[in-house]
Design a protein around this motif. Structure first.
Motif, PDB file in Angstrom:
ATOM      1  N   ALA A  96      70.935  61.489 -12.425  1.00 22.80           N
ATOM      2  CA  ALA A  96      70.552  62.883 -12.141  1.00 22.80           C
ATOM      3  C   ALA A  96      69.035  63.033 -12.098  1.00 22.80           C
ATOM      4  O   ALA A  96      68.513  63.936 -11.448  1.00 22.80           O
ATOM      5  N   ASP A 133      75.485  70.041 -16.135  1.00 23.74           N
ATOM      6  CA  ASP A 133      74.293  70.163 -15.276  1.00 23.74           C
ATOM      7  C   ASP A 133      74.086  68.901 -14.451  1.00 23.74           C
ATOM      8  O   ASP A 133      73.810  68.966 -13.255  1.00 23.74           O
ATOM      9  N   ASN A 134      74.203  67.760 -15.138  1.00 22.26           N
ATOM     10  CA  ASN A 134      73.972  66.476 -14.454  1.00 22.26           C
ATOM     11  C   ASN A 134      75.027  66.221 -13.382  1.00 22.26           C
ATOM     12  O   ASN A 134      74.717  65.708 -12.312  1.00 22.26           O
ATOM     13  N   LYS A 137      74.173  68.256 -10.427  1.00 23.58           N
ATOM     14  CA  LYS A 137      73.003  67.670  -9.773  1.00 23.58           C
ATOM     15  C   LYS A 137      73.407  66.509  -8.879  1.00 23.58           C
ATOM     16  O   LYS A 137      73.031  66.449  -7.710  1.00 23.58           O
ATOM     17  N   SER A 140      75.113  67.584  -5.833  1.00 24.55           N
ATOM     18  CA  SER A 140      74.222  68.180  -4.821  1.00 24.55           C
ATOM     19  C   SER A 140      73.470  67.105  -4.044  1.00 24.55           C
ATOM     20  O   SER A 140      72.957  67.358  -2.963  1.00 24.55           O
TER      21      SER A 140
END
Ligand code: C5P
Length: 397
Positions: A96, A133-134, A137, A140
């Motif tokens: 990430a 979150d990671n 990420k 994405s």
């Protein structure tokens, strides 16, 4: 489907690593060529000897030995798919944030192929805000994250975090290669970015389009086997590799390039933000400052999408975009009919994080039967995949 496919497996330190022996066995049986790299921690869970015997290839786990250096760039370029399984929390966090302290993370950063991730961790780690979150990420970045399952975990607890089973990973790989080929033999033209309409030698009328959406679409089509022509206005962003590109400035130049390409095109996607009006008479010299007001006469530019819609033959698929600020759905449907497009992709300026300049977008796709498919806010890469999936379904229906 997996015969002769080159699969690079990255194994991290997790008890689920023992299942990779089964995965390798299944892949080899399917006719795939399998190479394996491991993090140093992974070698404590399953031996390189086991995996090299099953894959029939040397297993690498360090960037360099005393006398040789593992060429991570070549490994990353060799693979058709890199599958990191099991993916540990630690390696996820490194991925990430672009850390690169072992062979596996170096190969990941060099990989030009599709990367799939099969996380494996205890439930509490899986639900930790940092992990969430990671995961978002790495998604994405265009990586495909396989779901984790609920069940017995290494800690003895029961919960979410079990790695996908080897058979399931095989299914994901098969689906990927099937989809990846979905535009093989197709010729696709995509327009991207703004147009600039000159006023005089130093000024122009433009807009805020970055070209990111069109370029993501071009990459997606190329990755699925299409021959892509990208016709783009003035953009700051680096152009995607391995495709033909034509650079234009004005709406009229974009019109000319589109008309020339249209006859030989199977799918045409107008993602460019084409100026609707251009200066009627461009001044040959810089216009001097005047009194309080300055009037410029503008003329309508040709509507490229509308003209393509009028010329369209049955086998051709035409896609337009609609960036709206009000009465979004009505306007999108009106546009679909008026321009004889097969699909209109609506993005509204009302949606935060969507539209011009952003790395994300939120779209609704309208088709000719007035079906409407709404999607969440996603990265432009993911949005491009959603759009092409919708079109591919029609082609293969
Ligand atoms: O009519 P409107 O400009 O809102 O339609 C947007 C769609 O039409 C986009 O797909 C855009 O690329 C295309 N367009 C065009 N020629 C123009 C203006 C817009 O092809 N002159």
């Amino acid at each position: 489907m997996l015969r002769n496919k080159k699969i690079l497996i990255g194994v991290c330190g997790s008890i689920a690593a023992y299942k990779i022996a089964v995965l390798v066995r299944l892949l080899v049986k399917e006719g795939a060529t399998v190479k394996i790299i491991m993090t140093p921690a992974a070698t404590a869970f399953v031996t390189p000897l086991t995996l090299s015997t099953l894959s029939k290839n040397e297993v690498l786990y360090s960037l360099a030995t005393d006398s040789s250096w593992a060429n991570h760039v070549l490994l990353g370029r060799w693979a058709d798919v890199m599958l990191i399984a099991p993916l540990s929390c630690n390696t996820l966090a490194k991925m990430a944030h672009g850390l690169c302290d072992n062979l596996l993370t170096a190969v990941y950063l060099s990989a030009t192929c599709k990367v799939m991730l099969a996380p494996a961790m205890d439930e509490d780690m899986w639900h930790h805000a940092t992990t969430k979150d990671n995961i978002e990420k790495v998604k994405s970045f265009g990586n495909l994250v396989l779901p984790v399952h609920h069940g017995e975990l290494a800690s003895g607890l029961t919960g979410e975090g079990r790695m996908a089973e080897p058979e399931e990973m095989i299914t994901y790989l098969q689906q990927y290669f099937q989809q990846n080929n979905s535009l093989a033999g197709k010729k696709v033209v995509i327009t991207a970015g703004p147009t600039y309409e000159p006023i005089d030698p130093v000024r122009f009328i433009g807009n805020h389009s970055s070209g990111k959406m069109g370029m993501a679409l071009a990459e997606e089509c190329r990755n699925r086997g299409a021959t892509v022509l990208l016709i783009h206005g003035p953009v700051q962003q680096a152009l995607p590799p391995h495709m033909k590109t034509i650079s234009v400035q004005t709406a009229q130049q974009m019109y000319d390039a589109c008309m020339q390409a249209f006859d030989h095109t199977d799918i045409f996607i107008m993602a460019a933000a084409v100026a609707d009006y251009a200066i009627a008479e461009i001044s040959g010299t810089k216009i001097k400052k005047q009194e309080n007001e300055l009037s410029l006469t503008l003329h309508k530019t040709p509507d490229i999408l509308k003209q393509l819609g009028a010329l369209k033959k049955n086998h051709q698929i035409l896609v337009g975009f609609a960036l709206e600020t009000d009465h979004e759905k009505e306007n999108a449907i009106k546009k679909l009919k008026l321009k004889n497009a097969d699909y209109i992709i609506l993005n509204s300026l009302q949606d935060k994080g969507a539209g011009f300049g952003h790395d994300s977008n939120k779209i609704t796709i309208f088709d000719k039967a007035e079906n409407c498919f709404e999607f969440d806010l996603k990265s432009k890469k993911e949005v491009a995949a959603d759009i092409i999936n919708t079109i591919s379904k029609k082609i293969h229906a």
